[in-house]
Design an enzyme around this catalytic site. Structure first.
Site, PDB file in Angstrom:
ATOM      1  N   LYS A 183      -1.842  11.878   6.512  1.00  0.00           N
ATOM      2  CA  LYS A 183      -1.660  10.690   7.367  1.00  0.00           C
ATOM      3  C   LYS A 183      -0.231  10.154   7.279  1.00  0.00           C
ATOM      4  CE  LYS A 183      -4.994   7.941   5.735  1.00  0.00           C
ATOM      5  NZ  LYS A 183      -5.934   6.792   5.683  1.00  0.00           N
TER       6      LYS A 183
ATOM      7  N   LYS B 272       1.074   8.842   4.765  1.00  0.00           N
ATOM      8  CA  LYS B 272       0.970   7.553   4.096  1.00  0.00           C
ATOM      9  C   LYS B 272       1.167   7.766   2.598  1.00  0.00           C
ATOM     10  CE  LYS B 272      -1.578   3.521   5.459  1.00  0.00           C
ATOM     11  NZ  LYS B 272      -2.803   2.864   5.855  1.00  0.00           N
TER      12      LYS B 272
HETATM   13  N1  C2G Z   1      -7.263  -3.558   8.140  1.00  0.00           N
HETATM   14  C1  C2G Z   1      -7.489  -4.792   8.737  1.00  0.00           C
HETATM   15  N2  C2G Z   1      -6.533  -5.741   8.689  1.00  0.00           N
HETATM   16  C2  C2G Z   1      -5.349  -5.494   8.067  1.00  0.00           C
HETATM   17  C3  C2G Z   1      -5.118  -4.251   7.456  1.00  0.00           C
HETATM   18  C4  C2G Z   1      -6.098  -3.281   7.507  1.00  0.00           C
HETATM   19  O1  C2G Z   1      -8.571  -5.031   9.311  1.00  0.00           O
HETATM   20  N3  C2G Z   1      -4.400  -6.485   8.037  1.00  0.00           N
HETATM   21  C5  C2G Z   1      -8.325  -2.546   8.224  1.00  0.00           C
HETATM   22  C6  C2G Z   1      -7.891  -1.294   8.975  1.00  0.00           C
HETATM   23  O2  C2G Z   1      -8.019  -1.486  10.388  1.00  0.00           O
HETATM   24  C7  C2G Z   1      -8.871  -0.260   8.433  1.00  0.00           C
HETATM   25  C8  C2G Z   1      -9.106  -0.740   6.986  1.00  0.00           C
HETATM   26  O3  C2G Z   1      -8.664  -2.112   6.927  1.00  0.00           O
HETATM   27  O4  C2G Z   1     -10.098  -0.343   9.149  1.00  0.00           O
HETATM   28  C9  C2G Z   1      -8.321   0.073   5.975  1.00  0.00           C
HETATM   29  O5  C2G Z   1      -6.955   0.017   6.364  1.00  0.00           O
HETATM   30  P1  C2G Z   1      -5.972   1.155   5.753  1.00  0.00           P
HETATM   31  O6  C2G Z   1      -6.157   1.245   4.293  1.00  0.00           O
HETATM   32  O7  C2G Z   1      -4.616   0.913   6.318  1.00  0.00           O
HETATM   33  O8  C2G Z   1      -6.605   2.449   6.383  1.00  0.00           O
HETATM   34  P2  C2G Z   1      -5.986   3.431   7.480  1.00  0.00           P
HETATM   35  O9  C2G Z   1      -4.688   3.965   7.011  1.00  0.00           O
HETATM   36  O10 C2G Z   1      -6.057   2.726   8.767  1.00  0.00           O
HETATM   37  O11 C2G Z   1      -7.023   4.650   7.385  1.00  0.00           O
HETATM   38  O12 C2G Z   1      -9.822   8.055   9.044  1.00  0.00           O
HETATM   39  C10 C2G Z   1      -9.464   6.698   9.147  1.00  0.00           C
HETATM   40  C11 C2G Z   1      -8.285   6.384   8.285  1.00  0.00           C
HETATM   41  O13 C2G Z   1      -8.502   6.831   6.945  1.00  0.00           O
HETATM   42  C12 C2G Z   1      -8.008   4.882   8.304  1.00  0.00           C
END
Ligand code: C2G
Length: 127
Positions: free
Chosen positions: A44, A46
């Site tokens: 990703k 990340k």
């Molecule tokens: N999230 C949120 N508000 C934020 C930050 C994150 O609602 N300010 C939500 C994201 O939309 C996601 C969850 O928290 O639903 C986890 O966010 P991340 O750890 O950034 O995950 P992400 O990189 O989006 O990974 O296959 C799907 C991916 O693994 C999602």
């Protein structure tokens, strides 16, 4: 029992993550969270501060979470939904539309993101 599933990195846990998990749990009775492994984070593009094992322990400690599984690739969602007999797939609306193909297997709900906070912002602000 209504089962919910969501996925994410959940690094540097913050209120945005907690809001998402709380609202996801409100949709059912049992919440499964696929926490991205370090290898999948690489896919990703990340870089998490905490390694997978630490992020797993932290997410498992959240009251809304019933089960944590590793998220190792993009393709596993369909298998997880079938295997765990999931009723609803939930994720933040920054992903809106990306997972509509799962509607064949379960409901798909995109929840509003919490504005003004993110793991990357935390990292930036602390530098
Ligand atoms: N999230 C949120 N508000 C934020 C930050 C994150 O609602 N300010 C939500 C994201 O939309 C996601 C969850 O928290 O639903 C986890 O966010 P991340 O750890 O950034 O995950 P992400 O990189 O989006 O990974 O296959 C799907 C991916 O693994 C999602």
């Amino acid at each position: 029992m209504k089962k919910i599933i969501t996925y994410g990195t959940f690094d540097l846990l913050h209120p945005g993550h907690i809001n998402l998990l709380r609202h996801a749990k409100e949709l059912g009775d049992y919440l499964i969270v696929g926490v991205s492994t370090d290898g999948f984070n690489h896919k990703k593009n990340k870089e998490a501060y905490h390694p997978f094992e630490s992020r797993k322990i932290i997410v498992e400690a959240i009251r809304y979470v019933d089960l944590v599984i590793p998220e190792t690739d993009w393709e596993q969602k369909m298998d997880d939904i079938i295997h765990y007999e999931v009723d609803v797939f939930v994720i933040g609306n920054d992903w809106k539309g990306n997972f509509d193909f799962l509607k064949r297997y379960c409901d798909v709900v995109y929840l509003p993101r919490t504005s003004g906070i993110s793991s990357s912002k935390i990292k930036k602000d602390r530098l």
